[in-house]
Design a protein around this motif. Sequence first.
Motif: not given
Length: 166
Positions: A6-7, A11-15, A48-50
């Motif tokens: 994850x970059x 994050x905005x899409x993941x959130x 670690x997050x992917x």
Amino acid sequence: MEIREMRPADWPQVFSFFSAIVDEGRTYAYPEGLDAEGARRLWESPGRVVVAVDGDVVLGSAGMGPNRPGRGAHVATASFMVAPAARGRGVGRALGKHVVAWARSAGYRGIQFNAVVETNTAAVRLWQALGFHVVGTVPGAFRHAEDGYVGLHVMYLDLVDVSDGV
């Protein structure tokens, strides 16, 4: 579909799907109404997050790392979320396989999921298809938005090759 680290720009899409899934009240015991920063800290806490992406679109995400510190750090854990619009496309399975391969290559002896909601039958079936077993269920440990108090499964995948004597 590609799975990669994850970059910050992801994050905005993941959130967006993180908050929708948490607020549904069906699968995660995270607090509702978290702001983006608080949610990011929780999601990144295992280490670690992917993300699974299709071009620039984030389809899902997984966070993984040791289940416990110190003497429990030889067992991994992970959390998974798939964007509602991407469900049924194999995103969860791909992320699950990625996490299992990562944990094996990192030398973990097993993977423990601490809180799989028993009414989340799609997740339970997926993890069982990938070799996980329900090792116990804590009755009424999750307050489901529609079903009330339901159990949380602890699920485990043994990564030790018993033939190697380890």
